[in-house]
Design a protein around this motif. Structure first.
Motif, PDB file in Angstrom:
ATOM      1  N   GLY A  36       0.839  -1.190   0.000  1.00 10.75           N
ATOM      2  CA  GLY A  36       0.000   0.000   0.000  1.00 10.75           C
ATOM      3  C   GLY A  36       0.873   1.239   0.000  1.00 10.75           C
ATOM      4  O   GLY A  36       1.871   1.299   0.719  1.00 10.75           O
ATOM      5  N   VAL A  37       0.518   2.225  -0.821  1.00  4.51           N
ATOM      6  CA  VAL A  37       1.356   3.408  -1.004  1.00  4.51           C
ATOM      7  C   VAL A  37       0.558   4.665  -0.666  1.00  4.51           C
ATOM      8  O   VAL A  37      -0.569   4.840  -1.131  1.00  4.51           O
ATOM      9  CB  VAL A  37       1.884   3.496  -2.452  1.00  4.51           C
ATOM     10  CG1 VAL A  37       2.856   4.662  -2.595  1.00  4.51           C
ATOM     11  CG2 VAL A  37       2.557   2.195  -2.860  1.00  4.51           C
ATOM     12  N   THR A  38       1.162   5.523   0.144  1.00  5.53           N
ATOM     13  CA  THR A  38       0.570   6.818   0.469  1.00  5.53           C
ATOM     14  C   THR A  38       1.629   7.894   0.310  1.00  5.53           C
ATOM     15  O   THR A  38       2.827   7.608   0.306  1.00  5.53           O
ATOM     16  CB  THR A  38       0.031   6.837   1.910  1.00  5.53           C
ATOM     17  OG1 THR A  38       1.115   6.553   2.818  1.00  5.53           O
ATOM     18  CG2 THR A  38      -1.070   5.809   2.105  1.00  5.53           C
ATOM     19  N   GLY A  39       1.205   9.145   0.177  1.00  3.74           N
ATOM     20  CA  GLY A  39       2.159  10.236   0.069  1.00  3.74           C
ATOM     21  C   GLY A  39       1.729  11.256  -0.959  1.00  3.74           C
ATOM     22  O   GLY A  39       0.584  11.257  -1.429  1.00  3.74           O
ATOM     23  N   THR A  40       2.671  12.129  -1.319  1.00  5.59           N
ATOM     24  CA  THR A  40       2.361  13.216  -2.244  1.00  5.59           C
ATOM     25  C   THR A  40       3.468  13.376  -3.273  1.00  5.59           C
ATOM     26  O   THR A  40       4.639  13.131  -3.002  1.00  5.59           O
ATOM     27  CB  THR A  40       2.204  14.547  -1.487  1.00  5.59           C
ATOM     28  OG1 THR A  40       3.425  14.841  -0.787  1.00  5.59           O
ATOM     29  CG2 THR A  40       1.054  14.482  -0.497  1.00  5.59           C
ATOM     30  N   SER A  41       3.086  13.796  -4.473  1.00  5.38           N
ATOM     31  CA  SER A  41       4.035  14.135  -5.525  1.00  5.38           C
ATOM     32  C   SER A  41       3.310  14.944  -6.588  1.00  5.38           C
ATOM     33  O   SER A  41       2.130  14.703  -6.869  1.00  5.38           O
ATOM     34  CB  SER A  41       4.643  12.881  -6.155  1.00  5.38           C
ATOM     35  OG  SER A  41       5.473  13.238  -7.252  1.00  5.38           O
ATOM     36  N   ASP A  42       4.028  15.904  -7.174  1.00  6.85           N
ATOM     37  CA  ASP A  42       3.472  16.687  -8.272  1.00  6.85           C
ATOM     38  C   ASP A  42       3.642  15.988  -9.613  1.00  6.85           C
ATOM     39  O   ASP A  42       3.173  16.497 -10.638  1.00  6.85           O
ATOM     40  CB  ASP A  42       4.156  18.060  -8.349  1.00  6.85           C
ATOM     41  CG  ASP A  42       3.815  18.936  -7.155  1.00  6.85           C
ATOM     42  OD1 ASP A  42       2.745  18.719  -6.544  1.00  6.85           O
ATOM     43  OD2 ASP A  42       4.628  19.829  -6.829  1.00  6.85           O
ATOM     44  N   TYR A  43       4.301  14.819  -9.632  1.00  6.47           N
ATOM     45  CA  TYR A  43       4.674  14.197 -10.893  1.00  6.47           C
ATOM     46  C   TYR A  43       3.970  12.877 -11.167  1.00  6.47           C
ATOM     47  O   TYR A  43       4.040  12.363 -12.275  1.00  6.47           O
ATOM     48  CB  TYR A  43       6.196  13.990 -10.928  1.00  6.47           C
ATOM     49  CG  TYR A  43       6.939  15.293 -10.778  1.00  6.47           C
ATOM     50  CD1 TYR A  43       7.137  16.128 -11.869  1.00  6.47           C
ATOM     51  CD2 TYR A  43       7.394  15.711  -9.534  1.00  6.47           C
ATOM     52  CE1 TYR A  43       7.793  17.339 -11.731  1.00  6.47           C
ATOM     53  CE2 TYR A  43       8.050  16.922  -9.384  1.00  6.47           C
ATOM     54  CZ  TYR A  43       8.249  17.735 -10.487  1.00  6.47           C
ATOM     55  OH  TYR A  43       8.886  18.933 -10.341  1.00  6.47           O
ATOM     56  N   PHE A  44       3.304  12.295 -10.167  1.00  2.00           N
ATOM     57  CA  PHE A  44       2.605  11.034 -10.375  1.00  2.00           C
ATOM     58  C   PHE A  44       1.662  10.796  -9.205  1.00  2.00           C
ATOM     59  O   PHE A  44       1.749  11.450  -8.162  1.00  2.00           O
ATOM     60  CB  PHE A  44       3.587   9.860 -10.506  1.00  2.00           C
ATOM     61  CG  PHE A  44       4.622   9.818  -9.417  1.00  2.00           C
ATOM     62  CD1 PHE A  44       4.352   9.215  -8.197  1.00  2.00           C
ATOM     63  CD2 PHE A  44       5.866  10.391  -9.611  1.00  2.00           C
ATOM     64  CE1 PHE A  44       5.302   9.186  -7.201  1.00  2.00           C
ATOM     65  CE2 PHE A  44       6.822  10.371  -8.609  1.00  2.00           C
ATOM     66  CZ  PHE A  44       6.539   9.763  -7.402  1.00  2.00           C
ATOM     67  N   ASP A  45       0.763   9.848  -9.403  1.00  2.00           N
ATOM     68  CA  ASP A  45      -0.181   9.454  -8.363  1.00  2.00           C
ATOM     69  C   ASP A  45       0.440   8.317  -7.556  1.00  2.00           C
ATOM     70  O   ASP A  45       0.676   7.234  -8.099  1.00  2.00           O
ATOM     71  CB  ASP A  45      -1.486   8.996  -9.008  1.00  2.00           C
ATOM     72  CG  ASP A  45      -2.499   8.502  -7.982  1.00  2.00           C
ATOM     73  OD1 ASP A  45      -2.239   8.634  -6.771  1.00  2.00           O
ATOM     74  OD2 ASP A  45      -3.543   7.971  -8.411  1.00  2.00           O
ATOM     75  N   PRO A  46       0.744   8.515  -6.265  1.00  2.00           N
ATOM     76  CA  PRO A  46       1.387   7.453  -5.483  1.00  2.00           C
ATOM     77  C   PRO A  46       0.620   6.139  -5.480  1.00  2.00           C
ATOM     78  O   PRO A  46       1.225   5.061  -5.391  1.00  2.00           O
ATOM     79  CB  PRO A  46       1.460   8.053  -4.074  1.00  2.00           C
ATOM     80  CG  PRO A  46       1.499   9.526  -4.302  1.00  2.00           C
ATOM     81  CD  PRO A  46       0.608   9.765  -5.491  1.00  2.00           C
ATOM     82  N   SER A  47      -0.703   6.201  -5.601  1.00  2.00           N
ATOM     83  CA  SER A  47      -1.485   4.969  -5.527  1.00  2.00           C
ATOM     84  C   SER A  47      -1.218   4.039  -6.707  1.00  2.00           C
ATOM     85  O   SER A  47      -1.581   2.861  -6.663  1.00  2.00           O
ATOM     86  CB  SER A  47      -2.979   5.291  -5.453  1.00  2.00           C
ATOM     87  OG  SER A  47      -3.422   5.923  -6.642  1.00  2.00           O
TER      88      SER A  47
END
Length: 502
Positions: A204-215
Protein backbone atom coordinates in the motif's frame (compact mmCIF):
# COMPACT_ATOMS: atom_id res chain seq x y z
CA UNK A 1 10.32 19.63 -14.87
CA UNK A 2 7.83 17.23 -16.49
CA UNK A 3 10.71 15.24 -17.95
CA UNK A 4 11.85 14.45 -14.43
CA UNK A 5 8.98 11.99 -13.99
CA UNK A 6 10.61 8.92 -15.64
CA UNK A 7 13.74 9.38 -13.54
CA UNK A 8 11.82 9.72 -10.29
CA UNK A 9 9.68 6.69 -11.11
CA UNK A 10 12.79 4.68 -11.85
CA UNK A 11 14.39 5.70 -8.58
CA UNK A 12 11.27 4.70 -6.69
CA UNK A 13 11.19 1.31 -8.40
CA UNK A 14 14.84 0.96 -7.47
CA UNK A 15 14.17 1.76 -3.83
CA UNK A 16 11.31 -0.73 -3.80
CA UNK A 17 13.94 -3.38 -4.50
CA UNK A 18 15.36 -3.00 -1.00
CA UNK A 19 17.74 -5.61 0.51
CA UNK A 20 14.97 -7.25 2.52
CA UNK A 21 12.36 -6.96 -0.20
CA UNK A 22 12.05 -8.33 -3.72
CA UNK A 23 15.18 -8.36 -5.88
CA UNK A 24 15.46 -7.98 -9.62
CA UNK A 25 17.51 -9.33 -12.49
CA UNK A 26 21.26 -9.57 -12.04
CA UNK A 27 24.18 -11.57 -13.40
CA UNK A 28 27.75 -12.23 -12.38
CA UNK A 29 30.99 -11.95 -14.33
CA UNK A 30 32.69 -14.64 -12.26
CA UNK A 31 33.54 -17.52 -14.53
CA UNK A 32 35.40 -19.32 -11.74
CA UNK A 33 32.79 -18.86 -9.03
CA UNK A 34 32.41 -22.59 -8.36
CA UNK A 35 35.43 -24.49 -7.13
CA UNK A 36 35.69 -27.96 -5.51
CA UNK A 37 34.66 -27.61 -1.88
CA UNK A 38 35.79 -29.57 1.16
CA UNK A 39 33.24 -31.24 3.37
CA UNK A 40 31.82 -28.53 5.57
CA UNK A 41 30.67 -30.39 8.63
CA UNK A 42 27.85 -29.11 10.79
CA UNK A 43 28.80 -25.57 11.74
CA UNK A 44 26.76 -23.36 14.04
CA UNK A 45 28.00 -20.34 12.09
CA UNK A 46 25.72 -21.36 9.22
CA UNK A 47 22.72 -21.83 11.48
CA UNK A 48 20.26 -19.04 12.21
CA UNK A 49 22.03 -16.05 13.84
CA UNK A 50 20.71 -14.02 16.74
CA UNK A 51 20.62 -10.24 16.93
CA UNK A 52 20.70 -7.78 19.84
CA UNK A 53 19.10 -4.40 20.33
CA UNK A 54 21.78 -1.96 19.19
CA UNK A 55 23.37 -4.18 16.52
CA UNK A 56 24.21 -2.01 13.51
CA UNK A 57 25.39 -2.67 9.94
CA UNK A 58 26.62 0.17 7.70
CA UNK A 59 26.76 -0.18 3.91
CA UNK A 60 28.31 1.92 1.18
CA UNK A 61 25.46 2.41 -1.27
CA UNK A 62 25.71 3.23 -4.95
CA UNK A 63 22.91 3.93 -7.45
CA UNK A 64 23.74 3.89 -11.17
CA UNK A 65 20.86 5.27 -13.25
CA UNK A 66 22.70 6.18 -16.46
CA UNK A 67 20.90 3.60 -18.59
CA UNK A 68 17.56 4.55 -17.05
CA UNK A 69 18.01 8.14 -18.18
CA UNK A 70 19.19 7.07 -21.64
CA UNK A 71 16.18 4.80 -22.11
CA UNK A 72 13.80 7.47 -20.81
CA UNK A 73 14.92 9.74 -23.68
CA UNK A 74 14.80 12.88 -21.55
CA UNK A 75 16.99 15.98 -21.57
CA UNK A 76 18.67 15.09 -18.30
CA UNK A 77 21.89 13.70 -16.92
CA UNK A 78 22.72 12.26 -13.53
CA UNK A 79 25.86 11.00 -11.84
CA UNK A 80 25.68 7.84 -9.79
CA UNK A 81 23.96 8.53 -6.48
CA UNK A 82 26.15 7.58 -3.53
CA UNK A 83 25.73 7.48 0.21
CA UNK A 84 25.41 5.21 3.22
CA UNK A 85 22.67 2.95 4.52
CA UNK A 86 22.55 1.86 8.15
CA UNK A 87 20.54 -1.02 9.58
CA UNK A 88 19.95 -1.13 13.34
CA UNK A 89 18.01 -3.45 15.64
CA UNK A 90 15.88 -1.18 17.82
CA UNK A 91 13.42 -3.53 19.50
CA UNK A 92 12.35 -7.14 20.06
CA UNK A 93 8.62 -7.71 20.31
CA UNK A 94 5.73 -10.12 19.80
CA UNK A 95 3.44 -10.17 16.79
CA UNK A 96 0.62 -12.62 16.13
CA UNK A 97 0.91 -14.46 12.79
CA UNK A 98 -1.86 -16.90 11.84
CA UNK A 99 -2.84 -17.17 15.48
CA UNK A 100 0.72 -17.90 16.67
CA UNK A 101 2.50 -15.48 19.00
CA UNK A 102 5.79 -14.84 17.20
CA UNK A 103 8.99 -13.20 18.42
CA UNK A 104 10.30 -10.58 15.99
CA UNK A 105 13.09 -8.05 15.59
CA UNK A 106 12.45 -4.43 14.65
CA UNK A 107 15.08 -3.47 12.06
CA UNK A 108 15.29 0.25 11.34
CA UNK A 109 16.88 1.34 8.07
CA UNK A 110 18.17 4.84 7.38
CA UNK A 111 19.95 6.14 4.30
CA UNK A 112 20.74 9.34 2.44
CA UNK A 113 22.06 9.48 -1.11
CA UNK A 114 23.07 12.33 -3.38
CA UNK A 115 24.35 13.03 -6.86
CA UNK A 116 26.71 15.64 -5.39
CA UNK A 117 26.89 19.26 -6.45
CA UNK A 118 26.19 19.68 -10.16
CA UNK A 119 25.80 15.92 -10.40
CA UNK A 120 22.36 16.19 -11.96
CA UNK A 121 21.14 18.22 -14.92
CA UNK A 122 17.40 18.37 -15.45
CA UNK A 123 15.95 20.29 -18.42
CA UNK A 124 19.17 22.26 -18.75
CA UNK A 125 19.43 23.18 -15.06
CA UNK A 126 22.41 21.80 -13.15
CA UNK A 127 22.03 20.94 -9.49
CA UNK A 128 21.97 18.29 -6.79
CA UNK A 129 19.50 15.38 -6.55
CA UNK A 130 18.95 13.97 -3.05
CA UNK A 131 17.17 10.87 -1.78
CA UNK A 132 16.28 10.21 1.84
CA UNK A 133 15.24 6.73 2.96
CA UNK A 134 13.78 5.73 6.33
CA UNK A 135 12.31 2.30 6.90
CA UNK A 136 11.32 -0.31 9.44
CA UNK A 137 11.20 -4.07 8.86
CA UNK A 138 9.74 -6.75 11.09
CA UNK A 139 11.93 -9.87 10.94
CA UNK A 140 10.97 -13.21 12.51
CA UNK A 141 13.56 -14.28 15.09
CA UNK A 142 13.51 -18.02 14.47
CA UNK A 143 14.51 -17.88 10.77
CA UNK A 144 14.98 -14.20 9.72
CA UNK A 145 11.86 -14.31 7.55
CA UNK A 146 10.52 -10.86 6.64
CA UNK A 147 7.04 -10.25 8.06
CA UNK A 148 6.48 -6.65 7.01
CA UNK A 149 8.52 -3.88 5.40
CA UNK A 150 7.66 -0.19 5.56
CA UNK A 151 9.72 2.74 4.30
CA UNK A 152 9.40 6.40 3.37
CA UNK A 153 11.17 7.83 0.33
CA UNK A 154 11.92 11.57 0.07
CA UNK A 155 13.24 12.88 -3.29
CA UNK A 156 14.37 16.49 -3.74
CA UNK A 157 16.29 18.53 -6.34
CA UNK A 158 18.40 21.61 -5.59
CA UNK A 159 18.75 23.73 -8.78
CA UNK A 160 22.17 25.37 -9.05
CA UNK A 161 23.11 23.44 -5.85
CA UNK A 162 21.17 26.01 -3.80
CA UNK A 163 19.16 24.59 -0.94
CA UNK A 164 16.78 27.55 -0.75
CA UNK A 165 15.63 26.71 -4.31
CA UNK A 166 14.88 23.11 -3.34
CA UNK A 167 12.10 21.39 -5.23
CA UNK A 168 10.23 18.62 -3.41
CA UNK A 169 9.72 15.90 -5.97
CA UNK A 170 8.06 13.20 -3.87
CA UNK A 171 7.53 12.00 -0.31
CA UNK A 172 5.95 8.57 -0.33
CA UNK A 173 5.49 5.73 2.16
CA UNK A 174 5.39 2.08 1.08
CA UNK A 175 3.98 -0.61 3.40
CA UNK A 176 4.47 -4.23 2.26
CA UNK A 177 3.30 -7.44 3.93
CA UNK A 178 4.30 -11.06 3.25
CA UNK A 179 1.96 -13.96 4.06
CA UNK A 180 3.51 -16.24 5.12
CA UNK A 181 6.64 -14.27 6.02
CA UNK A 182 9.22 -14.41 3.23
CA UNK A 183 12.11 -16.79 4.00
CA UNK A 184 15.14 -15.66 2.02
CA UNK A 185 17.30 -18.01 4.09
CA UNK A 186 16.67 -21.69 4.87
CA UNK A 187 18.95 -22.41 7.80
CA UNK A 188 21.27 -24.20 8.22
CA UNK A 189 22.98 -23.01 5.03
CA UNK A 190 25.02 -25.30 2.76
CA UNK A 191 26.40 -24.79 -0.72
CA UNK A 192 23.93 -26.07 -3.32
CA UNK A 193 20.84 -25.98 -1.09
CA UNK A 194 17.61 -25.09 -2.89
CA UNK A 195 14.24 -24.11 -1.47
CA UNK A 196 11.06 -22.42 -2.64
CA UNK A 197 7.92 -20.94 -1.15
CA UNK A 198 4.57 -19.63 -2.36
CA UNK A 199 3.35 -16.52 -0.56
CA UNK A 200 1.03 -13.56 -0.87
CA UNK A 201 2.34 -10.02 -0.76
CA UNK A 202 0.78 -6.61 -1.04
CA UNK A 203 2.04 -3.03 -0.98
CA UNK A 204 0.00 0.00 0.00
CA UNK A 205 1.36 3.41 -1.00
CA UNK A 206 0.57 6.82 0.47
CA UNK A 207 2.16 10.24 0.07
CA UNK A 208 2.36 13.22 -2.24
CA UNK A 209 4.04 14.14 -5.52
CA UNK A 210 3.47 16.69 -8.27
CA UNK A 211 4.67 14.20 -10.89
CA UNK A 212 2.60 11.03 -10.37
CA UNK A 213 -0.18 9.45 -8.36
CA UNK A 214 1.39 7.45 -5.48
CA UNK A 215 -1.49 4.97 -5.53
CA UNK A 216 -0.27 3.67 -8.92
CA UNK A 217 2.36 1.73 -6.96
CA UNK A 218 -0.24 -0.30 -5.02
CA UNK A 219 0.26 -4.01 -5.66
CA UNK A 220 -1.21 -7.27 -4.38
CA UNK A 221 -0.98 -10.88 -5.47
CA UNK A 222 0.60 -14.28 -5.17
CA UNK A 223 4.25 -15.15 -5.74
CA UNK A 224 6.22 -18.39 -5.83
CA UNK A 225 9.95 -17.79 -5.55
CA UNK A 226 12.89 -20.17 -5.27
CA UNK A 227 16.43 -19.79 -3.95
CA UNK A 228 19.74 -21.60 -4.37
CA UNK A 229 23.10 -21.17 -2.64
CA UNK A 230 25.56 -21.05 -5.53
CA UNK A 231 28.89 -19.94 -4.03
CA UNK A 232 30.81 -19.83 -0.77
CA UNK A 233 33.76 -17.49 -0.32
CA UNK A 234 34.79 -13.85 -0.71
CA UNK A 235 31.88 -11.64 -1.85
CA UNK A 236 32.81 -9.99 -5.14
CA UNK A 237 31.47 -9.26 -8.60
CA UNK A 238 34.86 -9.80 -10.19
CA UNK A 239 35.82 -6.12 -10.24
CA UNK A 240 35.29 -4.77 -6.72
CA UNK A 241 35.16 -5.94 -3.12
CA UNK A 242 33.54 -4.81 0.10
CA UNK A 243 35.45 -2.69 2.62
CA UNK A 244 34.69 -5.03 5.52
CA UNK A 245 37.51 -7.57 5.64
CA UNK A 246 36.00 -10.29 7.84
CA UNK A 247 33.48 -11.88 5.45
CA UNK A 248 35.62 -14.25 3.38
CA UNK A 249 33.22 -17.12 4.18
CA UNK A 250 30.04 -15.60 2.75
CA UNK A 251 27.27 -17.56 0.99
CA UNK A 252 25.80 -16.31 -2.27
CA UNK A 253 22.03 -16.84 -2.42
CA UNK A 254 20.33 -16.43 -5.81
CA UNK A 255 16.58 -15.90 -6.13
CA UNK A 256 14.24 -16.48 -9.10
CA UNK A 257 10.49 -16.14 -9.53
CA UNK A 258 8.00 -18.71 -10.79
CA UNK A 259 8.69 -17.85 -14.44
CA UNK A 260 12.46 -18.25 -14.11
CA UNK A 261 13.31 -14.53 -14.03
CA UNK A 262 16.24 -13.77 -11.75
CA UNK A 263 15.34 -11.62 -8.75
CA UNK A 264 18.95 -10.96 -7.80
CA UNK A 265 21.20 -12.25 -5.05
CA UNK A 266 22.69 -11.48 -1.69
CA UNK A 267 25.87 -12.64 0.05
CA UNK A 268 25.14 -13.81 3.61
CA UNK A 269 28.10 -13.48 5.99
CA UNK A 270 27.96 -15.71 9.10
CA UNK A 271 30.62 -13.61 10.88
CA UNK A 272 28.42 -10.48 10.88
CA UNK A 273 25.13 -12.39 11.23
CA UNK A 274 23.68 -10.67 8.13
CA UNK A 275 24.40 -9.73 4.51
CA UNK A 276 27.82 -8.59 3.36
CA UNK A 277 26.70 -7.50 -0.12
CA UNK A 278 23.51 -7.06 -2.12
CA UNK A 279 23.50 -6.22 -5.83
CA UNK A 280 20.32 -5.38 -7.73
CA UNK A 281 19.96 -4.53 -11.41
CA UNK A 282 16.94 -4.05 -13.65
CA UNK A 283 16.39 -4.06 -17.39
CA UNK A 284 14.81 -0.61 -17.04
CA UNK A 285 18.35 0.67 -16.64
CA UNK A 286 19.35 1.00 -13.01
CA UNK A 287 21.72 -0.81 -10.66
CA UNK A 288 22.15 -0.60 -6.91
CA UNK A 289 24.87 -2.01 -4.66
CA UNK A 290 24.97 -2.29 -0.88
CA UNK A 291 28.54 -3.14 0.23
CA UNK A 292 29.25 -3.74 3.91
CA UNK A 293 31.79 -1.35 5.44
CA UNK A 294 31.09 -1.61 9.20
CA UNK A 295 29.48 -3.99 11.65
CA UNK A 296 28.93 -2.69 15.17
CA UNK A 297 27.54 -5.51 17.33
CA UNK A 298 26.00 -4.57 20.66
CA UNK A 299 27.12 -6.01 24.00
CA UNK A 300 30.43 -7.30 22.59
CA UNK A 301 34.16 -6.99 23.21
CA UNK A 302 37.16 -7.25 20.88
CA UNK A 303 35.25 -5.53 18.08
CA UNK A 304 36.88 -3.85 15.09
CA UNK A 305 34.08 -2.18 13.14
CA UNK A 306 35.70 -2.84 9.77
CA UNK A 307 36.95 -6.38 10.25
CA UNK A 308 36.08 -8.27 13.44
CA UNK A 309 32.74 -8.87 15.21
CA UNK A 310 34.43 -9.76 18.50
CA UNK A 311 32.53 -11.84 21.07
CA UNK A 312 29.24 -11.25 22.84
CA UNK A 313 29.64 -10.41 26.54
CA UNK A 314 26.71 -12.66 27.42
CA UNK A 315 25.38 -15.45 25.23
CA UNK A 316 22.86 -18.28 25.17
CA UNK A 317 24.28 -21.27 23.30
CA UNK A 318 21.98 -24.14 22.24
CA UNK A 319 22.84 -27.75 21.42
CA UNK A 320 20.40 -30.32 20.06
CA UNK A 321 20.89 -34.02 20.79
CA UNK A 322 20.95 -35.01 17.10
CA UNK A 323 21.84 -33.22 13.87
CA UNK A 324 18.62 -34.50 12.31
CA UNK A 325 15.65 -36.48 13.50
CA UNK A 326 12.41 -38.12 12.38
CA UNK A 327 8.98 -36.47 12.66
CA UNK A 328 7.25 -36.87 16.03
CA UNK A 329 10.50 -37.85 17.73
CA UNK A 330 11.99 -36.43 20.90
CA UNK A 331 15.27 -34.58 21.23
CA UNK A 332 17.08 -33.27 24.27
CA UNK A 333 17.75 -29.56 24.01
CA UNK A 334 20.63 -28.23 26.10
CA UNK A 335 21.33 -24.52 26.49
CA UNK A 336 24.11 -22.76 28.38
CA UNK A 337 23.85 -19.15 29.52
CA UNK A 338 27.29 -17.68 30.22
CA UNK A 339 29.29 -14.46 30.44
CA UNK A 340 32.48 -14.05 28.40
CA UNK A 341 35.43 -14.14 28.44
CA UNK A 342 35.52 -15.99 31.75
CA UNK A 343 32.60 -18.29 30.96
CA UNK A 344 30.86 -17.33 34.20
CA UNK A 345 27.51 -19.15 34.34
CA UNK A 346 24.28 -17.19 34.59
CA UNK A 347 22.60 -19.18 37.35
CA UNK A 348 18.93 -19.01 38.40
CA UNK A 349 17.80 -17.20 35.27
CA UNK A 350 14.22 -17.68 34.11
CA UNK A 351 14.32 -18.51 30.40
CA UNK A 352 11.69 -19.34 27.82
CA UNK A 353 11.90 -22.06 25.17
CA UNK A 354 9.87 -21.23 22.07
CA UNK A 355 9.13 -23.84 19.39
CA UNK A 356 6.68 -21.50 17.72
CA UNK A 357 5.79 -23.58 14.67
CA UNK A 358 4.19 -26.10 17.05
CA UNK A 359 3.03 -23.44 19.56
CA UNK A 360 5.22 -25.12 22.18
CA UNK A 361 6.47 -23.02 25.12
CA UNK A 362 8.42 -23.95 28.25
CA UNK A 363 9.85 -21.87 31.09
CA UNK A 364 12.96 -23.52 32.60
CA UNK A 365 15.38 -21.94 35.07
CA UNK A 366 19.15 -22.25 34.68
CA UNK A 367 21.00 -24.38 37.22
CA UNK A 368 24.21 -23.48 39.03
CA UNK A 369 26.18 -24.10 35.83
CA UNK A 370 23.97 -21.72 33.86
CA UNK A 371 22.43 -24.63 31.94
CA UNK A 372 18.98 -25.95 31.11
CA UNK A 373 17.86 -29.20 29.52
CA UNK A 374 14.49 -29.81 27.92
CA UNK A 375 12.95 -32.82 26.17
CA UNK A 376 11.46 -31.44 22.95
CA UNK A 377 8.96 -33.34 20.82
CA UNK A 378 9.67 -32.01 17.33
CA UNK A 379 6.13 -33.01 16.19
CA UNK A 380 5.25 -33.32 12.50
CA UNK A 381 4.87 -29.61 11.70
CA UNK A 382 6.59 -28.40 8.53
CA UNK A 383 7.91 -25.00 7.50
CA UNK A 384 6.79 -23.08 4.41
CA UNK A 385 9.98 -23.66 2.39
CA UNK A 386 10.19 -27.14 0.82
CA UNK A 387 13.87 -27.78 0.12
CA UNK A 388 16.32 -30.17 -1.50
CA UNK A 389 18.13 -31.14 1.69
CA UNK A 390 15.49 -31.94 4.33
CA UNK A 391 11.82 -32.58 5.04
CA UNK A 392 11.55 -29.44 7.15
CA UNK A 393 13.83 -27.18 9.19
CA UNK A 394 12.14 -25.54 12.17
CA UNK A 395 13.59 -22.80 14.34
CA UNK A 396 13.86 -23.11 18.13
CA UNK A 397 14.42 -20.12 20.42
CA UNK A 398 15.75 -19.92 23.99
CA UNK A 399 15.11 -16.41 25.27
CA UNK A 400 15.71 -14.35 28.40
CA UNK A 401 12.67 -12.03 28.49
CA UNK A 402 14.29 -9.85 31.15
CA UNK A 403 17.34 -8.93 29.05
CA UNK A 404 16.20 -9.68 25.45
CA UNK A 405 19.18 -12.02 25.03
CA UNK A 406 18.32 -14.74 22.54
CA UNK A 407 19.75 -18.10 21.54
CA UNK A 408 18.44 -19.92 18.48
CA UNK A 409 19.03 -23.08 16.49
CA UNK A 410 17.30 -25.17 13.83
CA UNK A 411 15.67 -28.58 14.21
CA UNK A 412 16.25 -30.52 10.98
CA UNK A 413 13.63 -33.20 10.32
CA UNK A 414 14.48 -35.91 7.79
CA UNK A 415 12.19 -38.77 6.75
CA UNK A 416 15.05 -41.26 6.36
CA UNK A 417 17.54 -40.90 9.20
CA UNK A 418 20.21 -43.64 8.91
CA UNK A 419 23.83 -44.17 9.99
CA UNK A 420 25.50 -43.39 6.62
CA UNK A 421 23.66 -42.43 3.45
CA UNK A 422 25.79 -41.12 0.57
CA UNK A 423 23.72 -39.58 -2.21
CA UNK A 424 24.48 -37.63 -5.37
CA UNK A 425 21.83 -34.99 -4.74
CA UNK A 426 20.57 -33.93 -8.18
CA UNK A 427 18.51 -31.05 -6.76
CA UNK A 428 21.67 -29.48 -5.32
CA UNK A 429 23.71 -29.47 -8.54
CA UNK A 430 24.86 -25.97 -9.49
CA UNK A 431 24.88 -25.39 -13.25
CA UNK A 432 26.91 -22.43 -14.53
CA UNK A 433 26.89 -21.13 -18.09
CA UNK A 434 29.61 -18.75 -19.28
CA UNK A 435 28.70 -16.83 -22.43
CA UNK A 436 31.03 -14.12 -23.75
CA UNK A 437 32.69 -13.84 -20.35
CA UNK A 438 29.44 -13.45 -18.42
CA UNK A 439 28.46 -16.14 -15.92
CA UNK A 440 24.84 -17.14 -15.25
CA UNK A 441 23.31 -19.72 -12.93
CA UNK A 442 20.84 -22.09 -14.63
CA UNK A 443 18.07 -24.14 -13.04
CA UNK A 444 14.99 -26.12 -13.96
CA UNK A 445 13.00 -22.91 -13.58
CA UNK A 446 15.24 -20.80 -15.83
CA UNK A 447 15.89 -23.66 -18.26
CA UNK A 448 19.23 -25.09 -19.40
CA UNK A 449 19.62 -23.33 -22.74
CA UNK A 450 23.06 -23.17 -24.35
CA UNK A 451 24.54 -21.98 -27.65
CA UNK A 452 27.66 -23.08 -29.52
CA UNK A 453 30.66 -21.56 -27.76
CA UNK A 454 29.03 -21.51 -24.31
CA UNK A 455 30.98 -23.08 -21.46
CA UNK A 456 28.86 -25.22 -19.12
CA UNK A 457 30.11 -26.46 -15.75
CA UNK A 458 28.41 -28.65 -13.16
CA UNK A 459 29.18 -28.49 -9.43
CA UNK A 460 28.00 -31.92 -8.25
CA UNK A 461 27.62 -32.76 -4.56
CA UNK A 462 28.15 -36.02 -2.74
CA UNK A 463 26.05 -35.57 0.40
CA UNK A 464 26.10 -37.67 3.53
CA UNK A 465 22.48 -37.77 4.71
CA UNK A 466 23.39 -40.07 7.61
CA UNK A 467 24.17 -39.30 11.23
CA UNK A 468 27.68 -40.86 11.16
CA UNK A 469 30.79 -39.87 9.19
CA UNK A 470 31.02 -41.69 5.85
CA UNK A 471 34.16 -43.52 4.65
CA UNK A 472 36.26 -42.11 1.81
CA UNK A 473 35.07 -43.21 -1.62
CA UNK A 474 34.89 -42.18 -5.29
CA UNK A 475 32.30 -40.41 -7.42
CA UNK A 476 31.88 -41.40 -11.06
CA UNK A 477 30.26 -39.04 -13.56
CA UNK A 478 29.29 -40.21 -17.05
CA UNK A 479 29.12 -37.31 -19.51
CA UNK A 480 26.62 -37.25 -22.43
CA UNK A 481 29.33 -38.49 -24.83
CA UNK A 482 30.01 -41.52 -22.62
CA UNK A 483 33.21 -40.23 -20.99
CA UNK A 484 33.74 -41.50 -17.45
CA UNK A 485 35.15 -39.06 -14.89
CA UNK A 486 36.19 -40.34 -11.46
CA UNK A 487 37.05 -38.12 -8.50
CA UNK A 488 38.12 -39.07 -4.98
CA UNK A 489 35.66 -38.15 -2.25
CA UNK A 490 37.11 -37.90 1.29
CA UNK A 491 35.25 -38.89 4.44
CA UNK A 492 32.17 -36.70 4.87
CA UNK A 493 30.77 -35.81 8.25
CA UNK A 494 27.07 -36.02 9.06
CA UNK A 495 24.76 -33.85 6.95
CA UNK A 496 27.67 -32.38 5.02
CA UNK A 497 28.95 -32.62 1.48
CA UNK A 498 31.93 -32.73 -0.87
CA UNK A 499 31.73 -31.32 -4.41
CA UNK A 500 33.40 -31.99 -7.71
CA UNK A 501 33.23 -29.70 -10.74
CA UNK A 502 33.00 -31.07 -14.28
Amino acid sequence: MTQLRPIVLGLIFLMLASPLGAMVTSTSNLADEHQPMNAEGWDKDIDVPTWRIGDEWVYDTNFDVAQLIAQANVSASLNALTGETSYEITDILFITIDGIQTLAYVLEIDGSFTSGNSGATLEGVSGRLNIGYQGEDLVRVRDLAVINSEFTLDVTFDPLNLGFLRQYIAEITFDTFYDPPKEKYDFPLHLGDQWYMPFQSGTGVTGTSDYFDPSEFDTSGGENNSWQITANGIPTDGSKNIQYTGCDDSYKINEVNATGVSLGYNWYCPAVRFNSWITITNAAGFTIDWLLKEYNPADSYGVSAGSTPGTRNVEIDIDMQFLATLPDSEQTLTASYTTSPSGTPQANKNLQIRYELDSHLASPTTDGNGEITHLLNVSDVVDTTPSSDDYTSNGVIVWDPATDIIGATTVVIDLSVVAVDLVAQADSIIVTRVREGESSILSRVTGYGALPGDMISFSIPAQNRGVLTSPATEMEVITPDGTSIRENIPAISSYSEQRITV
